[in-house]
Motif scaffolding. Structure first.
Motif, PDB file in Angstrom:
ATOM      1  N   SER A  90     -30.834 -22.430 -40.788  1.00 27.52           N
ATOM      2  CA  SER A  90     -30.450 -23.828 -41.028  1.00 27.52           C
ATOM      3  C   SER A  90     -29.644 -24.384 -39.857  1.00 27.52           C
ATOM      4  O   SER A  90     -29.848 -25.534 -39.446  1.00 27.52           O
ATOM      5  N   ARG A  91     -28.731 -23.574 -39.343  1.00 24.18           N
ATOM      6  CA  ARG A  91     -27.949 -24.008 -38.182  1.00 24.18           C
ATOM      7  C   ARG A  91     -28.853 -24.221 -36.976  1.00 24.18           C
ATOM      8  O   ARG A  91     -28.661 -25.175 -36.195  1.00 24.18           O
ATOM      9  N   PHE A  92     -29.831 -23.352 -36.820  1.00 22.86           N
ATOM     10  CA  PHE A  92     -30.763 -23.506 -35.705  1.00 22.86           C
ATOM     11  C   PHE A  92     -31.575 -24.788 -35.854  1.00 22.86           C
ATOM     12  O   PHE A  92     -31.757 -25.540 -34.887  1.00 22.86           O
ATOM     13  N   VAL A  93     -32.062 -25.071 -37.053  1.00 16.25           N
ATOM     14  CA  VAL A  93     -32.840 -26.287 -37.282  1.00 16.25           C
ATOM     15  C   VAL A  93     -31.985 -27.527 -37.032  1.00 16.25           C
ATOM     16  O   VAL A  93     -32.474 -28.525 -36.481  1.00 16.25           O
ATOM     17  N   GLU A  94     -30.717 -27.471 -37.397  1.00 19.31           N
ATOM     18  CA  GLU A  94     -29.813 -28.585 -37.101  1.00 19.31           C
ATOM     19  C   GLU A  94     -29.756 -28.846 -35.600  1.00 19.31           C
ATOM     20  O   GLU A  94     -29.772 -30.005 -35.158  1.00 19.31           O
ATOM     21  N   TRP A  95     -29.663 -27.777 -34.838  1.00 18.55           N
ATOM     22  CA  TRP A  95     -29.624 -27.925 -33.372  1.00 18.55           C
ATOM     23  C   TRP A  95     -30.924 -28.548 -32.865  1.00 18.55           C
ATOM     24  O   TRP A  95     -30.904 -29.461 -32.032  1.00 18.55           O
ATOM     25  N   VAL A  96     -32.061 -28.075 -33.357  1.00 18.60           N
ATOM     26  CA  VAL A  96     -33.356 -28.609 -32.946  1.00 18.60           C
ATOM     27  C   VAL A  96     -33.440 -30.101 -33.236  1.00 18.60           C
ATOM     28  O   VAL A  96     -33.844 -30.906 -32.379  1.00 18.60           O
ATOM     29  N   ASP A  97     -33.050 -30.498 -34.443  1.00 16.65           N
ATOM     30  CA  ASP A  97     -33.127 -31.909 -34.811  1.00 16.65           C
ATOM     31  C   ASP A  97     -32.217 -32.772 -33.958  1.00 16.65           C
ATOM     32  O   ASP A  97     -32.525 -33.945 -33.696  1.00 16.65           O
ATOM     33  N   ALA A  98     -31.094 -32.189 -33.522  1.00 16.58           N
ATOM     34  CA  ALA A  98     -30.142 -32.961 -32.722  1.00 16.58           C
ATOM     35  C   ALA A  98     -30.617 -33.154 -31.288  1.00 16.58           C
ATOM     36  O   ALA A  98     -30.452 -34.234 -30.714  1.00 16.58           O
ATOM     37  N   VAL A  99     -31.230 -32.126 -30.692  1.00 18.13           N
ATOM     38  CA  VAL A  99     -31.548 -32.204 -29.264  1.00 18.13           C
ATOM     39  C   VAL A  99     -32.985 -32.628 -28.987  1.00 18.13           C
ATOM     40  O   VAL A  99     -33.286 -33.138 -27.903  1.00 18.13           O
ATOM     41  N   ALA A 100     -33.887 -32.427 -29.945  1.00 12.44           N
ATOM     42  CA  ALA A 100     -35.297 -32.706 -29.661  1.00 12.44           C
ATOM     43  C   ALA A 100     -35.984 -33.383 -30.836  1.00 12.44           C
ATOM     44  O   ALA A 100     -37.014 -32.907 -31.326  1.00 12.44           O
ATOM     45  N   PRO A 101     -35.455 -34.500 -31.303  1.00  6.90           N
ATOM     46  CA  PRO A 101     -36.104 -35.183 -32.432  1.00  6.90           C
ATOM     47  C   PRO A 101     -37.505 -35.652 -32.062  1.00  6.90           C
ATOM     48  O   PRO A 101     -37.714 -36.260 -31.010  1.00  6.90           O
ATOM     49  N   GLY A 102     -38.464 -35.330 -32.912  1.00  3.54           N
ATOM     50  CA  GLY A 102     -39.824 -35.803 -32.710  1.00  3.54           C
ATOM     51  C   GLY A 102     -40.628 -35.034 -31.681  1.00  3.54           C
ATOM     52  O   GLY A 102     -41.822 -35.290 -31.516  1.00  3.54           O
ATOM     53  N   ARG A 103     -40.024 -34.084 -30.999  1.00  2.23           N
ATOM     54  CA  ARG A 103     -40.741 -33.356 -29.953  1.00  2.23           C
ATOM     55  C   ARG A 103     -41.530 -32.194 -30.548  1.00  2.23           C
ATOM     56  O   ARG A 103     -41.105 -31.558 -31.513  1.00  2.23           O
ATOM     57  N   THR A 104     -42.698 -31.892 -29.978  1.00  9.54           N
ATOM     58  CA  THR A 104     -43.473 -30.735 -30.400  1.00  9.54           C
ATOM     59  C   THR A 104     -42.751 -29.472 -29.974  1.00  9.54           C
ATOM     60  O   THR A 104     -42.409 -29.299 -28.802  1.00  9.54           O
ATOM     61  N   ILE A 105     -42.540 -28.556 -30.942  1.00 10.57           N
ATOM     62  CA  ILE A 105     -41.722 -27.377 -30.676  1.00 10.57           C
ATOM     63  C   ILE A 105     -42.412 -26.121 -31.196  1.00 10.57           C
ATOM     64  O   ILE A 105     -42.901 -26.081 -32.319  1.00 10.57           O
ATOM     65  N   GLY A 106     -42.430 -25.095 -30.345  1.00  8.92           N
ATOM     66  CA  GLY A 106     -42.824 -23.758 -30.743  1.00  8.92           C
ATOM     67  C   GLY A 106     -41.638 -22.829 -30.594  1.00  8.92           C
ATOM     68  O   GLY A 106     -40.691 -23.141 -29.866  1.00  8.92           O
ATOM     69  N   LEU A 107     -41.670 -21.710 -31.289  1.00  9.25           N
ATOM     70  CA  LEU A 107     -40.559 -20.767 -31.282  1.00  9.25           C
ATOM     71  C   LEU A 107     -41.025 -19.394 -30.824  1.00  9.25           C
ATOM     72  O   LEU A 107     -42.123 -18.947 -31.185  1.00  9.25           O
ATOM     73  N   LEU A 108     -40.188 -18.736 -30.040  1.00  5.75           N
ATOM     74  CA  LEU A 108     -40.430 -17.355 -29.636  1.00  5.75           C
ATOM     75  C   LEU A 108     -39.136 -16.591 -29.827  1.00  5.75           C
ATOM     76  O   LEU A 108     -38.122 -16.920 -29.209  1.00  5.75           O
ATOM     77  N   GLY A 109     -39.166 -15.592 -30.693  1.00  6.79           N
ATOM     78  CA  GLY A 109     -37.969 -14.817 -30.956  1.00  6.79           C
ATOM     79  C   GLY A 109     -38.224 -13.328 -30.827  1.00  6.79           C
ATOM     80  O   GLY A 109     -39.341 -12.850 -31.073  1.00  6.79           O
ATOM     81  N   PHE A 110     -37.181 -12.612 -30.445  1.00  5.10           N
ATOM     82  CA  PHE A 110     -37.239 -11.152 -30.395  1.00  5.10           C
ATOM     83  C   PHE A 110     -36.285 -10.572 -31.433  1.00  5.10           C
ATOM     84  O   PHE A 110     -35.121 -10.985 -31.512  1.00  5.10           O
ATOM     85  N   SER A 111     -36.791  -9.619 -32.228  1.00 11.12           N
ATOM     86  CA  SER A 111     -35.980  -8.899 -33.202  1.00 11.12           C
ATOM     87  C   SER A 111     -35.276  -9.883 -34.145  1.00 11.12           C
ATOM     88  O   SER A 111     -35.929 -10.644 -34.850  1.00 11.12           O
ATOM     89  N   GLN A 112     -33.957  -9.902 -34.158  1.00  9.43           N
ATOM     90  CA  GLN A 112     -33.233 -10.800 -35.057  1.00  9.43           C
ATOM     91  C   GLN A 112     -33.581 -12.261 -34.786  1.00  9.43           C
ATOM     92  O   GLN A 112     -33.672 -13.070 -35.716  1.00  9.43           O
ATOM     93  N   GLY A 113     -33.797 -12.608 -33.538  1.00  7.26           N
ATOM     94  CA  GLY A 113     -34.201 -13.968 -33.206  1.00  7.26           C
ATOM     95  C   GLY A 113     -35.556 -14.323 -33.777  1.00  7.26           C
ATOM     96  O   GLY A 113     -35.802 -15.470 -34.181  1.00  7.26           O
ATOM     97  N   ALA A 114     -36.461 -13.336 -33.850  1.00  9.33           N
ATOM     98  CA  ALA A 114     -37.771 -13.572 -34.452  1.00  9.33           C
ATOM     99  C   ALA A 114     -37.650 -13.788 -35.950  1.00  9.33           C
ATOM    100  O   ALA A 114     -38.366 -14.605 -36.539  1.00  9.33           O
ATOM    101  N   VAL A 115     -36.731 -13.055 -36.585  1.00 11.89           N
ATOM    102  CA  VAL A 115     -36.502 -13.228 -38.023  1.00 11.89           C
ATOM    103  C   VAL A 115     -36.023 -14.651 -38.305  1.00 11.89           C
ATOM    104  O   VAL A 115     -36.496 -15.311 -39.236  1.00 11.89           O
ATOM    105  N   VAL A 116     -35.098 -15.136 -37.489  1.00  7.27           N
ATOM    106  CA  VAL A 116     -34.571 -16.492 -37.667  1.00  7.27           C
ATOM    107  C   VAL A 116     -35.656 -17.525 -37.382  1.00  7.27           C
ATOM    108  O   VAL A 116     -35.751 -18.553 -38.066  1.00  7.27           O
ATOM    109  N   ALA A 117     -36.489 -17.265 -36.386  1.00 11.05           N
ATOM    110  CA  ALA A 117     -37.577 -18.197 -36.071  1.00 11.05           C
ATOM    111  C   ALA A 117     -38.522 -18.347 -37.258  1.00 11.05           C
ATOM    112  O   ALA A 117     -38.905 -19.459 -37.631  1.00 11.05           O
ATOM    113  N   LEU A 118     -38.915 -17.223 -37.862  1.00 10.01           N
ATOM    114  CA  LEU A 118     -39.791 -17.298 -39.029  1.00 10.01           C
ATOM    115  C   LEU A 118     -39.101 -17.985 -40.199  1.00 10.01           C
ATOM    116  O   LEU A 118     -39.732 -18.753 -40.938  1.00 10.01           O
TER     117      LEU A 118
END
Length: 218
Positions: A90-118
């Motif tokens: 949720s905190r990550f999504v808040e950051w995304v909405d704040a810095v890149a509203p409306g922009r096409t976004i893909g995610l790449l995460g490793f280990s714990q970062g991948a868990v948060v991305a999913l």
């Protein structure tokens, strides 16, 4: 949910100024436990340059003496509360909405970062175009967005090593069943690879990303 601090807006490694190439899709990189934003930032030269890139720093400090940063606590991972992951996502999504509203976004995460991305994809299925899950897993439990996700079936790449002993086996089994039901899944198990990323895996990731660029008309 357990309280997680907001992401530090100054702790982001950008490949270019945020206002540059606003029409380029943004690929956000989420590092693993005990690491930092410069870790996955080292992958940027090996990925398609049609993307703009942002490598973000997780907001928590791991338990001493582990260095770096964390998205959520990993003590007793076999039985941890899935709300920990949702709170971080949720905190990550808040950051995304704040810095890149409306922009096409893909995610790449490793280990714990991948868990948060999913988990972020599950919280906001319509917000993210695809996810690259490297050595991660899908968190057990149901979320409100799972039903929509099963309909949208966004592309997900899942890569893991056959000798990865970090992620508990039951979470791998769960992910093996969960991802095909909620995404257009592609990926590979890499023989002899432990909890890391290989050159072959990186080549497969690049191929996956190039396919996503074509699908996005880039």
């Amino acid at each position: 949910m357990t309280d997680v601090p907001a992401l530090d807006p100054d702790a982001v490694l950008w490949s270019e100024p945020l206002d540059a190439r606003r029409d380029a899709p943004l690929l956000v990189l989420l590092h693993g436990y005990g690491s930092h934003e410069h870790d996955l930032g080292g992958l940027i030269p090996h990925l398609p340059d049609a993307f703009a890139f942002a490598a973000v720093r997780a907001p928590l400090a791991p338990r001493w003496p582990t260095p770096g940063y964390a998205w959520y606590a990993i003590e007793n991972l076999d039985a941890h509360d899935p709300d920990l992951v949702s709170s971080a996502a949720s905190r990550f999504v808040e950051w995304v909405d704040a810095v890149a509203p409306g922009r096409t976004i893909g995610l790449l995460g490793f280990s714990q970062g991948a868990v948060v991305a999913l988990q972020a994809l599950r919280l906001r299925p319509e917000r993210f175009a695809f996810v690259v899950n490297l050595a991660g897993y899908a968190t057990p439990g149901e979320l409100a967005g799972d039903e929509q996700l099963a309909v949208l079936r966004p592309p997900v790449f899942w890569g893991r090593g056959s000798r990865d002993e970090v992620i508990p086996a039951q979470l791998v089994v769960h992910t093996t069943h969960w991802l095909p039901a909620h995404s257009e899944l592609s990926g590979r198990v890499y023989p002899e690879l432990a909890h890391s990323v290989s050159e072959q895996e990186l080549a497969d990731v690049r191929t996956f990303l190039e396919k996503q660029l074509a699908a996005l008309g880039q």
